[in-house]
Design a protein around this motif. Structure first.
Motif, mmCIF file in Angstrom:
data_model
loop_
_atom_site.group_PDB
_atom_site.id
_atom_site.type_symbol
_atom_site.label_atom_id
_atom_site.label_comp_id
_atom_site.label_asym_id
_atom_site.label_seq_id
_atom_site.Cartn_x
_atom_site.Cartn_y
_atom_site.Cartn_z
ATOM 1 N N GLU A 15 -10.050 14.893 -1.066
ATOM 2 C CA GLU A 15 -9.506 13.612 -1.505
ATOM 3 C C GLU A 15 -10.596 12.589 -1.252
ATOM 4 O O GLU A 15 -11.106 12.471 -0.124
ATOM 5 C CB GLU A 15 -8.249 13.228 -0.732
ATOM 6 C CG GLU A 15 -7.682 11.884 -1.212
ATOM 7 C CD GLU A 15 -6.632 11.278 -0.306
ATOM 8 O OE1 GLU A 15 -6.032 10.268 -0.704
ATOM 9 O OE2 GLU A 15 -6.428 11.802 0.806
ATOM 10 N N LEU B 283 -11.762 21.516 -1.709
ATOM 11 C CA LEU B 283 -10.977 20.467 -2.349
ATOM 12 C C LEU B 283 -11.059 19.227 -1.478
ATOM 13 O O LEU B 283 -10.886 19.311 -0.252
ATOM 14 C CB LEU B 283 -9.524 20.914 -2.505
ATOM 15 C CG LEU B 283 -8.549 19.887 -3.091
ATOM 16 C CD1 LEU B 283 -8.901 19.563 -4.542
ATOM 17 C CD2 LEU B 283 -7.117 20.400 -2.980
ATOM 18 N N LEU C 73 -5.074 16.229 2.990
ATOM 19 C CA LEU C 73 -5.290 17.639 2.681
ATOM 20 C C LEU C 73 -5.314 18.523 3.917
ATOM 21 O O LEU C 73 -5.135 19.738 3.808
ATOM 22 C CB LEU C 73 -6.582 17.804 1.882
ATOM 23 C CG LEU C 73 -6.558 17.217 0.470
ATOM 24 C CD1 LEU C 73 -7.936 17.336 -0.183
ATOM 25 C CD2 LEU C 73 -5.500 17.892 -0.394
ATOM 26 N N ILE D 118 -0.124 20.883 -5.221
ATOM 27 C CA ILE D 118 -1.425 20.974 -5.882
ATOM 28 C C ILE D 118 -1.597 22.372 -6.476
ATOM 29 O O ILE D 118 -1.296 23.377 -5.824
ATOM 30 C CB ILE D 118 -2.557 20.663 -4.890
ATOM 31 C CG1 ILE D 118 -2.443 19.209 -4.396
ATOM 32 C CG2 ILE D 118 -3.934 20.901 -5.526
ATOM 33 C CD1 ILE D 118 -3.372 18.883 -3.237
ATOM 34 N N LEU E 74 -8.568 13.575 -6.383
ATOM 35 C CA LEU E 74 -8.839 14.918 -5.897
ATOM 36 C C LEU E 74 -10.077 15.413 -6.634
ATOM 37 O O LEU E 74 -10.145 15.334 -7.866
ATOM 38 C CB LEU E 74 -7.671 15.865 -6.180
ATOM 39 C CG LEU E 74 -6.376 15.630 -5.412
ATOM 40 C CD1 LEU E 74 -5.303 16.595 -5.900
ATOM 41 C CD2 LEU E 74 -6.581 15.768 -3.912
#
Length: 304
Positions: A229, A227, A27, A260, A218
């Motif tokens: 992972e 956000l 990310l 995403i 996620l």
């Protein structure tokens, strides 16, 4: 040498390649590439989004429970389906063959339905499974179908926060639920976030199957706009700070190319994409040659 349109088009293909499928996910390599308004009349207070791999479109639900809306990847409405009898729809996931699972937060129930554009469904007429007892506005916030195992991953908002792995038998109305990341106490922050509002398994992206990211998730937090992972044991592997983008976003999904999509109550659709890699020196030279070729072709045409 005579340059043709075909040669110029080939050069352009090297200059502007299409979005490639990812083979790993980090990310820290993602950035916000677009923000789109969602159809307010149908997707107001958008709370969840899911990618339909059969149609390559997105489906959005609002927490008022009136519609499920199909949109393209720019947030434009394609179709909608009316919902009846729902109160607080916070989670939505595609399970294949035109079927979806939808979550009622306070009831902590999951319902299975087939999407019909322009149609309508009533909650009491759908097969359902209870994942937990009825609670206040701190219940199930999202759900994601795992196509490899046929199971589901769900997140509970808070008090306590929870990440569940669940086998849901809609035919018999039963569930076998396991906590993937048990909290230390009812007020513990599993990932250092104030709440959990969205979840998405990564193995819906076929190019990630067989990689170390295949089993990861996620997870999104609305109140701590972030956000992440994470592994299924709770390790944070990478994260994306959403605080400068929006404070009302809560649902997340990912498409087959690793792009995403996050929805917010505004309602808006936020698009995150991986940063393209820096071209190798040889490829950079080829791209420059392609640009020169296009320019030469244009000049030759102008001379006639």
């Amino acid at each position: 040498m005579k340059f043709t349109l075909g040669a110029a088009a080939l050069a352009l293909a090297f200059v502007a390649p299409a979005q490639a499928q990812i083979t790993s996910l980090d990310l820290t390599n993602y950035s916000l590439v677009a923000t789109y308004d969602l159809p307010a009349a149908r997707a107001s207070e958008a709370s969840a989004v899911t990618w339909n791999w059969d149609s390559d479109t997105l489906f959005v639900v609002g927490d008022e429970g009136d519609y499920v809306v199909e949109v393209n990847k720019q947030g434009q409405m394609i179709s909608s389906m009316n919902l009846f009898g729902f109160d607080d729809t916070e989670g939505l996931t595609y399970v294949g063959n035109g079927q979806f699972a939808i979550v009622e937060e306070r009831l902590q129930d999951v319902y299975l339905f087939s999407y019909q554009a322009g149609g309508a469904i009533g909650r009491n007429n759908l097969p359902s499974v209870s994942v937990g007892p009825t609670v206040g506005n701190i219940g199930l916030e999202d759900i994601s179908y795992d196509p490899l195992s046929g199971r589901f991953v769900l997140v509970k908002e808070k008090v306590p926060q929870a990440v569940y792995d669940a086998a849901l038998d809609f035919a018999n109305g039963s569930a076998a639920v396991t906590e993937l990341v048990p909290p230390a106490n009812p007020f513990a922050q599993i990932f250092g976030t104030l709440d959990l509002s969205g979840v998405q398994v990564l193995n819906t992206v076929q190019s990630l199957r067989g990689t170390t990211d295949e089993d990861n998730l996620l997870v999104f937090s609305q109140e701590t706009p972030r956000l992440m992972e994470v592994s299924r044991s709770g390790q944070i592997l990478s994260s994306f700070d959403f605080s400068a983008i929006a404070g009302d976003a809560e649902g997340v999904t990912i498409d087959g190319n690793g792009v995403i999509y996050i929805v917010g109550e505004t309602p808006r659709l936020y698009v995150l994409a991986p940063t393209p890699p820096v071209p190798e020196p040889g490829m950079a030279a080829l791209m420059l040659a392609g640009l020169s070729l296009i320019g030469a072709t244009a000049r030759r045409r102008m001379s006639f």
